[in-house]
Write a protein that holds these residues in place. Sequence first.
Motif, PDB file in Angstrom:
ATOM      1  N   HIS A 165       4.360   3.566   7.441  1.00 52.34           N
ATOM      2  CA  HIS A 165       3.546   3.556   6.228  1.00 52.34           C
ATOM      3  C   HIS A 165       4.355   3.145   4.999  1.00 52.34           C
ATOM      4  N   ALA A 166       5.617   3.533   4.955  1.00 54.63           N
ATOM      5  CA  ALA A 166       6.464   3.112   3.834  1.00 54.63           C
ATOM      6  C   ALA A 166       6.607   1.593   3.815  1.00 54.63           C
ATOM      7  N   GLN A 169       3.316   0.104   2.552  1.00 53.56           N
ATOM      8  CA  GLN A 169       3.185   0.302   1.112  1.00 53.56           C
ATOM      9  C   GLN A 169       4.096  -0.651   0.350  1.00 53.56           C
ATOM     10  N   CYS A 172       2.432  -3.892  -0.055  1.00 55.94           N
ATOM     11  CA  CYS A 172       1.278  -3.901  -0.961  1.00 55.94           C
ATOM     12  C   CYS A 172       1.667  -3.774  -2.434  1.00 55.94           C
ATOM     13  N   ASP A 173       2.579  -2.868  -2.749  1.00 56.12           N
ATOM     14  CA  ASP A 173       2.815  -2.455  -4.133  1.00 56.12           C
ATOM     15  C   ASP A 173       3.192  -3.580  -5.092  1.00 56.12           C
ATOM     16  N   PRO A 177      -0.644  -1.922  -7.141  1.00 55.95           N
ATOM     17  CA  PRO A 177      -0.319  -0.564  -6.693  1.00 55.95           C
ATOM     18  C   PRO A 177      -1.506   0.190  -6.109  1.00 55.95           C
ATOM     19  N   GLU A 178      -2.719  -0.350  -6.277  1.00 58.91           N
ATOM     20  CA  GLU A 178      -3.891   0.321  -5.711  1.00 58.91           C
ATOM     21  C   GLU A 178      -4.213  -0.161  -4.298  1.00 58.91           C
ATOM     22  N   TRP A 179      -3.613  -1.273  -3.884  1.00 58.72           N
ATOM     23  CA  TRP A 179      -3.997  -1.842  -2.593  1.00 58.72           C
ATOM     24  C   TRP A 179      -3.595  -0.958  -1.420  1.00 58.72           C
ATOM     25  N   TYR A 180      -2.418  -0.345  -1.476  1.00 62.54           N
ATOM     26  CA  TYR A 180      -1.987   0.446  -0.321  1.00 62.54           C
ATOM     27  C   TYR A 180      -2.957   1.596  -0.057  1.00 62.54           C
ATOM     28  N   GLY A 181      -3.290   2.366  -1.083  1.00 64.57           N
ATOM     29  CA  GLY A 181      -4.209   3.482  -0.885  1.00 64.57           C
ATOM     30  C   GLY A 181      -5.566   3.022  -0.388  1.00 64.57           C
ATOM     31  N   LYS A 184      -5.040   1.608   3.272  1.00 67.20           N
ATOM     32  CA  LYS A 184      -4.720   2.689   4.206  1.00 67.20           C
ATOM     33  C   LYS A 184      -5.992   3.453   4.565  1.00 67.20           C
ATOM     34  N   ILE A 205      -2.433  -0.266   7.517  1.00 64.34           N
ATOM     35  CA  ILE A 205      -3.350  -0.840   6.543  1.00 64.34           C
ATOM     36  C   ILE A 205      -4.314  -1.782   7.243  1.00 64.34           C
TER      37      ILE A 205
END
Length: 296
Positions: A165-166, A169, A172-173, A177-181, A184, A205
């Motif tokens: 997951h890291a 992220q 994405c970041d 910064p909203e794409w990962y959440g 996921k 993701i």
Amino acid sequence: MSETLTLPPEILERRARAQAWFESLQQRICAELERLEDEAPEELYPEPASRFDFRPWTRETGVGGGTGAFFAGRLFEKAGIHTSAATARFSPEMAKTMPGADKDPTYVSASISLIVHPRSPRVPTVHMNTRFLSTAESWFGGGADLTPMLDEQRSQEADDARLFHAAMQAACDPFDPEWYGKYKAWCDEYFFLPHRNEPRGIGGIFYDRHNSGDFEKDFAFTRAVGEAFLEVYPKIVRHRMSEPWTDADRAEQLVRRGRYVEFNLLYDRGTMFGLKAGGNITTILSSMPPLVAWPV
């Protein structure tokens, strides 16, 4: 049968760039998996190391084809890393579901899709795909997800899950910064077996019809997902491949693979799209694990 289909030069150029990227990524991933195959300890994997079998194919409808890269080895019991590209027309049924295809069902596409089923129950199964598709509208889709085979590894807090997951992220970041959440959560929702009320794995993701309005940004993001996969999965394999396993671990792995088969045949959009769009059946169904069990 091939067809002559006319599309805007800009779209064809974008598809060509995406296709070139996916094909280069395929070669790099295959080379890395072969290195891992060579590194696997002989006491756990006594069979000779294997190599990928590359099989070009041509579409029977439209224009295009791809290359299937198939693997059956000592560390990786079964793997497939496949690329495809097409210029074709959606069927009337499919055109109704595709943005921009209601008036003109012509489309272009390019993609890479992979599945890796390790022999060791200690090494997680992994799936990744990214693709470009354009009708009158264009978008990217794809993602990557990890499926540990043993219950002790299936927590979101387990080492492999946190590392995977890291990496996603980190892909994405830099872009948003909203794409990962967002992606996921979409992955957790998508890779879920409702008939069993359980997730397929520990996620990753998942994104589809991704179009920020900036092709270069979206293409760079899709490349970052591929790079993140290529960096993180070999780390996980190297960490786990020397761990011994028991017959009970193997039995648990084969049952968990059954869940993988259930998802791919009942719910997976890529499987359904490929079969309906005239893709290569051998590459599409190579996601099935080589051995699986449904206990009575």
